[in-house]
Design a protein around this motif. Structure first.
Motif, PDB file in Angstrom:
ATOM      1  N   GLY A   1       0.826  -1.188   0.000  1.00 41.67           N
ATOM      2  CA  GLY A   1       0.000   0.000   0.000  1.00 41.67           C
ATOM      3  C   GLY A   1       0.867   1.247   0.000  1.00 41.67           C
ATOM      4  O   GLY A   1       1.867   1.329  -0.704  1.00 41.67           O
ATOM      5  N   ARG A   2       0.474   2.212   0.845  1.00 41.23           N
ATOM      6  CA  ARG A   2       1.314   3.402   1.031  1.00 41.23           C
ATOM      7  C   ARG A   2       1.823   3.489   2.463  1.00 41.23           C
ATOM      8  O   ARG A   2       2.428   4.480   2.852  1.00 41.23           O
ATOM      9  N   TRP A   3       1.572   2.439   3.238  1.00 47.21           N
ATOM     10  CA  TRP A   3       1.930   2.514   4.657  1.00 47.21           C
ATOM     11  C   TRP A   3       3.357   2.063   4.942  1.00 47.21           C
ATOM     12  O   TRP A   3       3.877   2.279   6.025  1.00 47.21           O
ATOM     13  N   GLN A   4       3.986   1.413   3.962  1.00 43.50           N
ATOM     14  CA  GLN A   4       5.389   1.041   4.152  1.00 43.50           C
ATOM     15  C   GLN A   4       6.107   1.086   2.815  1.00 43.50           C
ATOM     16  O   GLN A   4       5.488   0.898   1.761  1.00 43.50           O
ATOM     17  N   PRO A   5       7.404   1.351   2.818  1.00 49.36           N
ATOM     18  CA  PRO A   5       8.156   1.337   1.561  1.00 49.36           C
ATOM     19  C   PRO A   5       8.342  -0.082   1.066  1.00 49.36           C
ATOM     20  O   PRO A   5       8.215  -1.039   1.837  1.00 49.36           O
ATOM     21  N   PRO A   6       8.636  -0.259  -0.209  1.00 49.12           N
ATOM     22  CA  PRO A   6       8.945  -1.599  -0.720  1.00 49.12           C
ATOM     23  C   PRO A   6      10.129  -2.199   0.026  1.00 49.12           C
ATOM     24  O   PRO A   6      10.961  -1.495   0.594  1.00 49.12           O
ATOM     25  N   SER A   7      10.199  -3.512   0.006  1.00 49.38           N
ATOM     26  CA  SER A   7      11.300  -4.206   0.674  1.00 49.38           C
ATOM     27  C   SER A   7      12.634  -3.726   0.132  1.00 49.38           C
ATOM     28  O   SER A   7      12.813  -3.555  -1.076  1.00 49.38           O
ATOM     29  N   GLY A   8      13.572  -3.517   1.044  1.00 44.31           N
ATOM     30  CA  GLY A   8      14.878  -3.031   0.629  1.00 44.31           C
ATOM     31  C   GLY A   8      15.872  -4.122   0.320  1.00 44.31           C
ATOM     32  O   GLY A   8      17.043  -3.836   0.079  1.00 44.31           O
ATOM     33  N   ASP A   9      15.426  -5.365   0.333  1.00 47.37           N
ATOM     34  CA  ASP A   9      16.371  -6.468   0.126  1.00 47.37           C
ATOM     35  C   ASP A   9      16.558  -6.820  -1.342  1.00 47.37           C
ATOM     36  O   ASP A   9      17.260  -7.769  -1.677  1.00 47.37           O
ATOM     37  N   GLY A  10      15.929  -6.042  -2.212  1.00 49.14           N
ATOM     38  CA  GLY A  10      16.092  -6.271  -3.640  1.00 49.14           C
ATOM     39  C   GLY A  10      15.162  -7.305  -4.225  1.00 49.14           C
ATOM     40  O   GLY A  10      15.145  -7.520  -5.439  1.00 49.14           O
ATOM     41  N   ASP A  11      14.363  -7.974  -3.401  1.00 47.38           N
ATOM     42  CA  ASP A  11      13.428  -8.988  -3.888  1.00 47.38           C
ATOM     43  C   ASP A  11      12.096  -8.331  -4.239  1.00 47.38           C
ATOM     44  O   ASP A  11      11.393  -7.811  -3.363  1.00 47.38           O
ATOM     45  N   LYS A  12      11.753  -8.336  -5.495  1.00 48.88           N
ATOM     46  CA  LYS A  12      10.498  -7.759  -5.940  1.00 48.88           C
ATOM     47  C   LYS A  12       9.376  -8.772  -5.730  1.00 48.88           C
ATOM     48  O   LYS A  12       9.507  -9.934  -6.119  1.00 48.88           O
ATOM     49  N   PRO A  13       8.258  -8.368  -5.090  1.00 50.46           N
ATOM     50  CA  PRO A  13       7.155  -9.308  -4.896  1.00 50.46           C
ATOM     51  C   PRO A  13       6.629  -9.842  -6.223  1.00 50.46           C
ATOM     52  O   PRO A  13       6.568  -9.113  -7.225  1.00 50.46           O
ATOM     53  N   THR A  14       6.288 -11.098  -6.241  1.00 51.23           N
ATOM     54  CA  THR A  14       5.718 -11.720  -7.433  1.00 51.23           C
ATOM     55  C   THR A  14       4.478 -12.514  -7.037  1.00 51.23           C
ATOM     56  O   THR A  14       4.304 -12.884  -5.869  1.00 51.23           O
ATOM     57  N   TRP A  15       3.632 -12.778  -7.989  1.00 49.92           N
ATOM     58  CA  TRP A  15       2.444 -13.585  -7.732  1.00 49.92           C
ATOM     59  C   TRP A  15       2.847 -15.043  -7.504  1.00 49.92           C
ATOM     60  O   TRP A  15       3.734 -15.552  -8.187  1.00 49.92           O
ATOM     61  N   PRO A  16       2.204 -15.716  -6.575  1.00 53.46           N
ATOM     62  CA  PRO A  16       2.525 -17.125  -6.348  1.00 53.46           C
ATOM     63  C   PRO A  16       1.985 -18.005  -7.470  1.00 53.46           C
ATOM     64  O   PRO A  16       1.062 -17.616  -8.202  1.00 53.46           O
ATOM     65  N   SER A  17       2.557 -19.185  -7.595  1.00 55.37           N
ATOM     66  CA  SER A  17       2.080 -20.165  -8.581  1.00 55.37           C
ATOM     67  C   SER A  17       0.823 -20.845  -8.061  1.00 55.37           C
ATOM     68  O   SER A  17       0.753 -21.239  -6.896  1.00 55.37           O
ATOM     69  N   TRP A  18      -0.150 -21.003  -8.946  1.00 55.14           N
ATOM     70  CA  TRP A  18      -1.405 -21.641  -8.575  1.00 55.14           C
ATOM     71  C   TRP A  18      -1.341 -23.138  -8.883  1.00 55.14           C
ATOM     72  O   TRP A  18      -0.554 -23.573  -9.738  1.00 55.14           O
ATOM     73  N   PRO A  19      -2.147 -23.950  -8.207  1.00 54.77           N
ATOM     74  CA  PRO A  19      -2.174 -25.383  -8.522  1.00 54.77           C
ATOM     75  C   PRO A  19      -2.675 -25.602  -9.938  1.00 54.77           C
ATOM     76  O   PRO A  19      -3.511 -24.840 -10.440  1.00 54.77           O
ATOM     77  N   SER A  20      -2.201 -26.619 -10.586  1.00 55.34           N
ATOM     78  CA  SER A  20      -2.532 -26.847 -11.999  1.00 55.34           C
ATOM     79  C   SER A  20      -4.018 -27.089 -12.214  1.00 55.34           C
ATOM     80  O   SER A  20      -4.546 -26.806 -13.293  1.00 55.34           O
ATOM     81  N   TRP A  21      -4.716 -27.588 -11.202  1.00 55.98           N
ATOM     82  CA  TRP A  21      -6.132 -27.913 -11.357  1.00 55.98           C
ATOM     83  C   TRP A  21      -7.048 -26.707 -11.140  1.00 55.98           C
ATOM     84  O   TRP A  21      -8.234 -26.763 -11.438  1.00 55.98           O
TER      85      TRP A  21
END
Length: 337
Positions: A273-293
């Motif tokens: 949101g706007r309540w915290q800055p992005p993580s400073g560890d260099g890891d950009k958030p990504t969407w998780p993988s969904w189950p194939s079914w």
């Protein structure tokens, strides 16, 4: 425990006879995304139109929905009553219920509940992952419980006929809100912690309190609350059947939490949101993988078959896929105004 039922299970039976309602999706909507709902046989959906947005931004998002619904009126209609949902099913259209995943659009003004209700919003989650002026959230180290302002918000939602959603809400605030609400409430998209132990899922005491007051748990397919992409259809459907046995068929539904058509920047927005800055560890958030079914709403037929295979009969599946949501909406949307 329910036993497998193989009668009356033609591949199109569920699509023709079941009114399928998804308890929550947070998709970036366009015609292609709406077509996925129709392909999957989904008749109604709680569509998130605000998470961190304040009143002005939420108004703009609702305006965008008005534009989309008018442009694709052959495919979708904005619904505000149970009658609208039933009529949309008969017309072969998708009924969209506008919903918030936070009370940030109300700011610190309880009168905005009625304003947004008049604009079509029918569901609002009290908090999203972090404390706000209404109450505590699931990731807070200490849950404050429902605040005095939060009690006013819940009372006003009850009055106008807006469903209280507790999905990302802290456990203490959940119990307070269940007790404070004059009408049943919902957890639209979460699972029990006995299935997967994470802060976003709900422990037994919260689920019991929800059920004792007539509420509904929408079993969720989002990987972060499901347990990851390796969870099988059989495991998920067995969870649904166990819940049916433990809390009653009338209290179990589906809230997929599908998030279609977004890039990775949006998942970063959801988390920060706007309540915290992005993580400073260099890891950009990504969407998780969904189950194939189950990778999206087009896979509701596969989920339906899994519910049959797990032992639910036609009536039970019809209730889990949408009938229970419809009954809850009928109770709550009437309001007391």
């Amino acid at each position: 425990m329910a036993q497998p039922n193989t009668a009356n299970r033609g591949s199109d039976v569920w699509r023709e006879d079941f009114l399928v309602i998804d308890g929550l999706q947070i998709t970036n909507w366009d015609r292609a995304a709406l077509e996925e709902l129709r392909t999957g046989g989904v008749s109604g959906v709680n569509a998130t139109c605000a998470v961190w947005e304040g009143p002005t931004e939420a108004l703009r998002n609702i305006g965008d929905w008005y534009q989309l619904a008018r442009k694709h009126s052959d495919l979708v209609t904005l619904a505000s009553t149970v009658g609208d949902i039933v009529a949309a099913k008969a017309e072969g259209r998708i009924a969209v219920l506008l919903g918030f995943q936070n009370t940030s659009p109300f700011a610190d003004d309880y009168t905005l509940v009625e304003v947004f209700h008049r604009l079509g919003v029918r569901i609002a989650q009290l908090t999203y992952n972090i404390q706000n002026v209404v109450g505590g959230a699931c990731y807070d180290p200490e849950d404050s419980g429902l605040t005095r302002f939060g009690r006013n918000i819940v009372a006003e939602m009850n009055r106008v006929g807006m469903l209280v959603d507790l999905s990302h809400v802290g456990n203490r605030t959940c119990r307070d809100a269940i007790d404070a609400s004059a009408t049943p409430v919902a957890i639209t998209h979460a699972n029990p912690t006995w299935f997967f132990d994470t802060a976003r899922n709900k422990p037994a005491d919260v689920i019991k309190a929800l059920v004792d007051r007539g509420g509904i748990l929408g079993c969720c397919l989002y990987p972060n609350v499901l347990g990851g992409a390796r969870v099988t259809r059989e495991q998920f459907c067995e969870m649904v059947v166990r819940l049916v046995d433990e809390i009653g068929i009338e209290h179990v539904a589906i809230g997929s939490d599908c998030a279609r058509n977004w890039d990775d920047d949006y998942v970063g927005w959801l988390r920060n949101g706007r309540w915290q800055p992005p993580s400073g560890d260099g890891d950009k958030p990504t969407w998780p993988s969904w189950p194939s079914w189950f990778t999206g709403p087009e896979d509701f037929p596969t989920l339906t078959e899994g519910l049959f295979d797990a032992g639910l009969n036609d009536d039970d599946v019809a209730r889990v896929l949408g009938g229970n949501w419809l009954n809850l909406f009928e109770t709550v949307f009437e309001g007391s105004a």
